[in-house]
Design a protein around this motif. Structure first.
Motif, short mmCIF file in Angstrom:
data_model
loop_
_atom_site.label_atom_id
_atom_site.label_comp_id
_atom_site.label_asym_id
_atom_site.label_seq_id
_atom_site.Cartn_x
_atom_site.Cartn_y
_atom_site.Cartn_z
N ARG A 88 0.82 -1.22 0.00
CA ARG A 88 0.00 0.00 0.00
C ARG A 88 0.85 1.26 0.00
NH1 ARG A 88 -5.52 -0.57 3.19
NH2 ARG A 88 -6.09 -2.65 2.47
N LEU A 89 2.01 1.20 0.66
CA LEU A 89 2.88 2.37 0.76
C LEU A 89 3.93 2.45 -0.34
CD1 LEU A 89 3.65 2.48 4.59
CD2 LEU A 89 2.17 4.01 3.29
N GLY A 90 4.06 1.39 -1.12
CA GLY A 90 5.16 1.34 -2.08
C GLY A 90 6.48 1.22 -1.35
N ALA A 91 6.47 0.51 -0.23
CA ALA A 91 7.65 0.38 0.64
C ALA A 91 8.33 -0.97 0.44
CB ALA A 91 7.22 0.53 2.10
N ARG A 92 9.49 -1.08 0.99
CA ARG A 92 10.26 -2.32 1.01
C ARG A 92 10.16 -2.91 2.42
NH1 ARG A 92 16.74 -2.22 0.15
NH2 ARG A 92 17.12 -4.43 0.41
N ALA A 93 9.74 -4.16 2.53
CA ALA A 93 9.62 -4.82 3.84
C ALA A 93 10.87 -5.65 4.09
CB ALA A 93 8.38 -5.70 3.88
N LEU A 108 17.32 -8.96 5.26
CA LEU A 108 16.84 -9.62 4.05
C LEU A 108 15.48 -9.04 3.70
CD1 LEU A 108 17.56 -13.39 4.77
CD2 LEU A 108 18.70 -11.98 3.05
N ASP A 109 15.18 -8.98 2.41
CA ASP A 109 13.82 -8.63 2.00
C ASP A 109 12.88 -9.70 2.53
OD1 ASP A 109 13.54 -6.20 0.25
OD2 ASP A 109 15.21 -7.20 -0.77
N LEU A 110 11.74 -9.28 3.03
CA LEU A 110 10.78 -10.22 3.62
C LEU A 110 10.36 -11.29 2.61
CD1 LEU A 110 9.84 -10.02 6.53
CD2 LEU A 110 7.73 -9.03 5.72
N LYS A 111 10.27 -10.92 1.37
CA LYS A 111 9.82 -11.89 0.35
C LYS A 111 10.87 -12.94 0.03
CE LYS A 111 11.12 -9.05 -3.59
NZ LYS A 111 11.49 -7.75 -3.20
N ASP A 112 12.09 -12.79 0.55
CA ASP A 112 13.19 -13.72 0.26
C ASP A 112 13.35 -14.81 1.30
OD1 ASP A 112 13.76 -12.38 -2.07
OD2 ASP A 112 15.31 -11.13 -1.18
N TYR A 113 12.23 -15.31 1.82
CA TYR A 113 12.30 -16.42 2.78
C TYR A 113 12.79 -17.67 2.06
CZ TYR A 113 7.77 -17.64 0.74
OH TYR A 113 6.76 -17.95 -0.13
N VAL A 133 22.04 -8.00 3.70
CA VAL A 133 22.69 -6.69 3.56
C VAL A 133 22.95 -6.17 4.97
CG1 VAL A 133 22.37 -4.32 2.76
CG2 VAL A 133 21.50 -6.24 1.40
N ASP A 134 24.18 -5.72 5.19
CA ASP A 134 24.51 -5.12 6.46
C ASP A 134 23.66 -3.86 6.64
OD1 ASP A 134 26.08 -3.44 8.45
OD2 ASP A 134 27.22 -5.31 8.45
N ALA A 135 23.09 -3.70 7.81
CA ALA A 135 22.19 -2.55 8.04
C ALA A 135 22.89 -1.22 7.77
CB ALA A 135 21.66 -2.59 9.48
#
Length: 138
Positions: A88-93, A108-113, A133-135
């Motif tokens: 909804r926000l066009g955000a990256r989880a 990690l991207d949430l979708k990359d489980y 990815v290192d924060a």
């Protein structure tokens, strides 16, 4: 649900990640008790926003801390809520994890489980080291 000590340690790493992101130019909001059943609308632990390339970059972040490297299980309902909110926000989880004794927080991207069980999406502990990815690089 984690005990008071585990909650306090996890909260401390939320603040560590907030500082890292603020140092990278993000405006960061922490949602206190986001996963503790306080609301029917489950919000991310952290929401980070910054201007980038003429627009905005929005990160919705779930933060976890473990005393040793281990696979990370995220409830499917929580996953669904975060992904819908991000869409909804066009955000990256993101799922950002700190494994002691390391000093780094990896994301990690949430979708990359890596796989799923009937109630959870599972992120293999090795994935954070290999693909995370290192924060400090977000």
């Amino acid at each position: 649900m984690p005990g008071k000590r585990e909650y306090a340690v996890g909260r401390a790493y939320e603040f560590v990640l907030m500082k890292i992101l603020r140092d990278r130019g993000f405006y960061v909001v922490r949602t206190p008790a986001s996963g503790r059943g306080t609301s029917s609308q489950k919000l991310p632990d952290l929401t980070a926003i910054r201007r980038r390339d003429g627009g905005s970059e929005v990160l919705l972040i779930e933060v976890k801390h473990f005393s040793r490297p281990r696979d990370v299980y995220l409830e499917k309902e929580r996953f669904k809520q975060l992904m819908e909110f991000a869409e909804r926000l066009g955000a990256r989880a993101l799922l950002c994890v700190h494994f002691s004794p390391s000093t780094r927080i990896k994301c990690l991207d949430l979708k990359d489980y890596d796989w799923e069980t009937p109630g959870y999406y599972v992120f293999d502990k090795r994935s954070f080291e290999e693909r995370g990815v290192d924060a400090a690089s977000l």
